[in-house]
Motif scaffolding. Structure first.
Motif, short mmCIF file in Angstrom:
data_model
loop_
_atom_site.label_atom_id
_atom_site.label_comp_id
_atom_site.label_asym_id
_atom_site.label_seq_id
_atom_site.Cartn_x
_atom_site.Cartn_y
_atom_site.Cartn_z
N ALA A 251 0.82 -1.21 0.00
CA ALA A 251 0.00 0.00 0.00
C ALA A 251 0.86 1.26 0.00
O ALA A 251 0.51 2.26 -0.65
CB ALA A 251 -0.94 -0.01 1.21
N GLY A 252 1.99 1.22 0.71
CA GLY A 252 2.90 2.35 0.67
C GLY A 252 3.48 2.58 -0.71
O GLY A 252 3.67 3.72 -1.14
N VAL A 253 3.79 1.50 -1.42
CA VAL A 253 4.29 1.64 -2.80
C VAL A 253 3.24 2.31 -3.69
O VAL A 253 3.55 3.20 -4.49
CB VAL A 253 4.68 0.25 -3.36
CG1 VAL A 253 4.97 0.35 -4.85
CG2 VAL A 253 5.88 -0.30 -2.61
N ILE A 254 1.98 1.90 -3.52
CA ILE A 254 0.91 2.52 -4.31
C ILE A 254 0.76 4.00 -3.93
O ILE A 254 0.55 4.86 -4.79
CB ILE A 254 -0.41 1.77 -4.10
CG1 ILE A 254 -0.29 0.34 -4.62
CG2 ILE A 254 -1.57 2.49 -4.77
CD1 ILE A 254 -1.51 -0.52 -4.34
N GLY A 255 0.89 4.30 -2.64
CA GLY A 255 0.77 5.68 -2.20
C GLY A 255 1.88 6.57 -2.69
O GLY A 255 1.71 7.79 -2.79
N VAL A 256 3.04 6.00 -3.01
CA VAL A 256 4.16 6.80 -3.50
C VAL A 256 4.17 6.89 -5.02
O VAL A 256 4.39 7.97 -5.60
CB VAL A 256 5.50 6.21 -2.99
CG1 VAL A 256 6.68 6.92 -3.63
CG2 VAL A 256 5.57 6.31 -1.48
N LEU A 257 3.90 5.79 -5.69
CA LEU A 257 4.00 5.75 -7.15
C LEU A 257 2.70 6.11 -7.87
O LEU A 257 2.72 6.27 -9.10
CB LEU A 257 4.43 4.35 -7.61
CG LEU A 257 5.80 3.86 -7.11
CD1 LEU A 257 6.07 2.47 -7.66
CD2 LEU A 257 6.90 4.83 -7.50
N GLY A 258 1.60 6.21 -7.17
CA GLY A 258 0.33 6.46 -7.83
C GLY A 258 0.33 7.76 -8.62
O GLY A 258 0.74 8.81 -8.12
N ALA A 259 -0.11 7.69 -9.86
CA ALA A 259 -0.15 8.88 -10.71
C ALA A 259 -1.28 9.82 -10.30
O ALA A 259 -1.04 11.02 -10.08
CB ALA A 259 -0.27 8.48 -12.18
N PRO A 260 -2.54 9.37 -10.16
CA PRO A 260 -3.60 10.28 -9.72
C PRO A 260 -3.51 10.57 -8.22
O PRO A 260 -3.02 9.74 -7.44
CB PRO A 260 -4.89 9.53 -10.06
CG PRO A 260 -4.49 8.37 -10.91
CD PRO A 260 -3.07 8.06 -10.54
N GLU A 261 -4.00 11.74 -7.83
CA GLU A 261 -4.00 12.08 -6.42
C GLU A 261 -4.94 11.16 -5.62
O GLU A 261 -4.66 10.84 -4.46
CB GLU A 261 -4.44 13.54 -6.24
CG GLU A 261 -3.44 14.55 -6.80
CD GLU A 261 -3.89 15.97 -6.52
OE1 GLU A 261 -4.98 16.13 -5.94
OE2 GLU A 261 -3.17 16.90 -6.89
N THR A 262 -6.02 10.75 -6.25
CA THR A 262 -6.96 9.85 -5.56
C THR A 262 -6.29 8.53 -5.23
O THR A 262 -6.45 8.00 -4.12
CB THR A 262 -8.19 9.62 -6.44
OG1 THR A 262 -8.78 10.87 -6.76
CG2 THR A 262 -9.19 8.74 -5.72
N LEU A 263 -5.52 7.99 -6.15
CA LEU A 263 -4.84 6.72 -5.91
C LEU A 263 -3.79 6.86 -4.83
O LEU A 263 -3.63 5.98 -3.98
CB LEU A 263 -4.22 6.21 -7.21
CG LEU A 263 -3.50 4.86 -7.15
CD1 LEU A 263 -4.44 3.77 -6.67
CD2 LEU A 263 -2.90 4.51 -8.50
N ARG A 264 -3.06 7.96 -4.84
CA ARG A 264 -2.06 8.18 -3.78
C ARG A 264 -2.73 8.30 -2.42
O ARG A 264 -2.21 7.78 -1.41
CB ARG A 264 -1.24 9.42 -4.10
CG ARG A 264 -0.32 9.27 -5.29
CD ARG A 264 0.77 10.33 -5.27
NE ARG A 264 0.21 11.67 -5.33
CZ ARG A 264 -0.02 12.34 -6.45
NH1 ARG A 264 0.23 11.76 -7.63
NH2 ARG A 264 -0.51 13.55 -6.43
N ALA A 265 -3.86 9.00 -2.37
CA ALA A 265 -4.58 9.13 -1.10
C ALA A 265 -5.05 7.77 -0.60
O ALA A 265 -4.94 7.45 0.60
CB ALA A 265 -5.75 10.08 -1.27
N GLN A 266 -5.58 6.94 -1.48
CA GLN A 266 -6.01 5.61 -1.08
C GLN A 266 -4.84 4.76 -0.61
O GLN A 266 -4.94 4.06 0.40
CB GLN A 266 -6.71 4.93 -2.25
CG GLN A 266 -8.13 5.36 -2.48
CD GLN A 266 -8.82 4.56 -3.56
OE1 GLN A 266 -8.16 4.04 -4.45
NE2 GLN A 266 -10.13 4.48 -3.51
N GLY A 267 -3.73 4.81 -1.33
CA GLY A 267 -2.58 4.00 -0.94
C GLY A 267 -2.02 4.40 0.41
O GLY A 267 -1.70 3.54 1.24
N ARG A 268 -1.93 5.69 0.67
CA ARG A 268 -1.38 6.13 1.96
C ARG A 268 -2.32 5.81 3.11
O ARG A 268 -1.87 5.38 4.19
CB ARG A 268 -1.11 7.63 1.89
CG ARG A 268 0.01 7.99 0.92
CD ARG A 268 0.06 9.47 0.62
NE ARG A 268 1.06 9.77 -0.40
CZ ARG A 268 1.25 10.96 -0.95
NH1 ARG A 268 0.47 11.97 -0.60
NH2 ARG A 268 2.18 11.13 -1.86
#
Length: 510
Positions: A251-268
């Motif tokens: 989930a941390g990887v998704i929160g760092v590498l996510g292109a959209p802000e929504t995806l980064r927010a979900q990952g973090r």
């Protein structure tokens, strides 16, 4: 966008492709270009109009507007337009292209583009019709739902694979030998990491991210649980801790590498939630506790974590809602530094804030409910009568969690999450019934079945007035009180069910 004779045209975007074009008066009387907006389609008023409001030193120029709605397919513009503007000016302001496009009223009568707003009624609806459009072009997007159905199927398979791997390791048995399970788990972890990286980099703002994120975390959790070998030191707690740690890292990887802000927010948010759960199970390993203890704490933590999650969703600057320069006047607060005042908020920023907050809420609540449902059967294995503290703790844990989830689902702003919380409460009730069945005699079982039947009939009868719109403020406030009490007592009940008193006594004795 141009500012002409005190009239400003600003384009604001609302969810679901709705747009509002608002004309508001400004004190400026100059013409200056503002990037990215209205290209001066509204003609400047005459000089006599500028002298209309001359009542004294505090007089201000007033621009009267006409409210109209412009409908272009699935897009709607709610407009407030000056009286002197024409329909053609409105089309250019809304960036409507195409010379053959016709404007039709709500009654089907065509409206000429040179018609001014004075000739239209307030609240008129203008519908754009393109005679050159074909039926094939209008139905070109019919094939998109097929791809939309295929994508969730792939993610569902990944989530199911992670769950199956975790069950094979935790339930034991010889269904999958360790010599086969461990390599499969390693492959699952590598596939989860590769898929998370590829999805994070390729996702766009319109991509659905909830199901993929949950599926990837589930796959990483299953791989982390199954990768633990079958050795005496590797207990179920070690396997769950390893799985939660793998899910938090992914989930941390998704929160760092996510292109959209929504995806980064979900990952973090997912990384924080899963990381906290991993901390609970890691602490139980340090204290050498049975798996029932961290499972009880996890179940009791669900309502409390939901309340904390709701309180930390919105990430805005400190000076957005409060005028600190006005209210920070006492002798205890004047020495503090004033935050920067936020004077204007763009519509795009507001929409992005809502999307990020909704993404945090959905992923956080969904992961917490899944963790609580998975821990319910371990946290409530039985109701022993020889230990009154643990017995009372388990009864209180089941009662508070069910009440908190059922009553909390009433106020959820996301309809999907209401049924998720109710399903979580149903799983906890099922765990209670499974734990009570071995200790209940046949006669008492018939009585309990009759009570459950009566409760079910009562709930079915209540659906009739509720479906007709019956509301009660008194019952709603009573539910709020019980929800607050259940949320506050769920975590202490989980600690009692985990045997926290005996743990504290043992620590004090040593």
């Amino acid at each position: 966008m141009y500012v002409k004779e005190g009239v400003t045209a600003s384009l604001l975007r609302k969810p679901k492709n709705d747009k509002i074009l608002i004309f508001t008066p400004r004190p400026s009387r100059t013409t200056r270009p503002v990037p990215g907006g209205y290209a001066g389609a509204v003609p400047a008023p005459s000089e006599a109009d500028g002298r209309r409001e001359r009542g004294g030193p505090l007089s201000a120029e007033v621009v009267h507007g006409r409210r109209v709605a412009l409908v272009d397919g699935a897009t709607r513009f709610d407009l407030v337009v000056p009286m002197h503007a024409s329909v053609d000016d409105v089309l250019r302001a809304a960036a409507v292209t195409g010379d053959g496009v016709r404007v039709v009223g709500i009654a089907g009568r065509e409206i000429d583009r040179s018609t001014t707003m004075r000739s239209l009624d307030d609240g008129s609806v203008l519908v754009l019709v393109d005679p050159a459009a074909s039926f094939a072009a209008a139905t070109a997007d019919a094939k998109r739902p097929v791809l939309a159905r295929r994508a969730p199927a792939v993610w569902s398979v990944l989530a199911a694979g992670g769950g199956i791997l975790a069950l094979l390791r935790l339930l034991g048995g010889d269904a999958l030998p360790a010599s086969v399970r461990v390599p499969v788990a390693v492959v699952a972890l590598i596939a989860a990491l590769a898929s998370a990286t590829a999805f994070s980099l390729s996702a766009r703002s319109t991509t659905s991210t909830l199901v993929p994120v949950v599926a990837l975390i589930s796959l990483a959790f299953g791989g982390g649980v199954a990768v633990v070998p079958d050795v005496p030191a590797s207990s179920a707690s070690v396997a769950v801790f390893t799985g939660l740690l793998g899910g938090a890292i992914l989930a941390g990887v998704i929160g760092v590498l996510g292109a959209p802000e929504t995806l980064r927010a979900q990952g973090r948010t997912a990384a924080i939630v899963v990381g906290v759960l991993a901390g609970v199970w890691g602490l139980s390993l340090l204290l050498h506790l049975d798996p029932t203890a961290p499972a009880a704490v996890t179940l009791g933590l669900v309502p409390v974590a939901q309340r904390l999650l709701q309180a930390s969703l919105v990430d805005v600057a400190p000076g957005t809602f409060v005028d600190y320069a006005r209210f920070q006047t006492t002798r205890w607060t004047v020495r503090q530094s004033l935050p920067d005042e936020v004077r204007t908020i763009e519509a795009a920023d507001a929409d992005a804030l809502v999307e990020r907050s909704t993404a945090r809420l959905t992923i956080g609540v969904l992961l917490l409910i899944l963790a609580g449902a998975a821990s319910a059967f371990t946290a409530l294995p039985s109701f022993p009568s020889d230990d009154p503290v643990i017995l009372g703790g388990r009864i209180a844990l089941a009662t508070t969690v069910v009440l908190a989830l059922l009553l909390g689902s009433r106020k959820s702003t996301v309809p999907f999450l209401r049924w998720v919380e109710r399903a979580g409460a149903a799983v906890v009730l099922a765990a209670v019934l499974v734990a009570l069945l071995p200790a209940i005699s046949s006669g008492l079982l018939v009585v309990i079945a009759g009570i459950c039947l009566a409760v079910g009939l009562g709930c079915a009868l209540l659906t009739v007035p509720i479906g007709r719109g019956f509301r009660s403020l008194g019952w709603s406030r009573t539910g709020d009180v019980f929800e607050a009490l259940a949320t506050a007592l769920s975590l202490p009940a989980g600690m009692l069910a985990a045997g926290a008193i005996e743990i504290a006594r043992a620590m004090m004795a040593t």
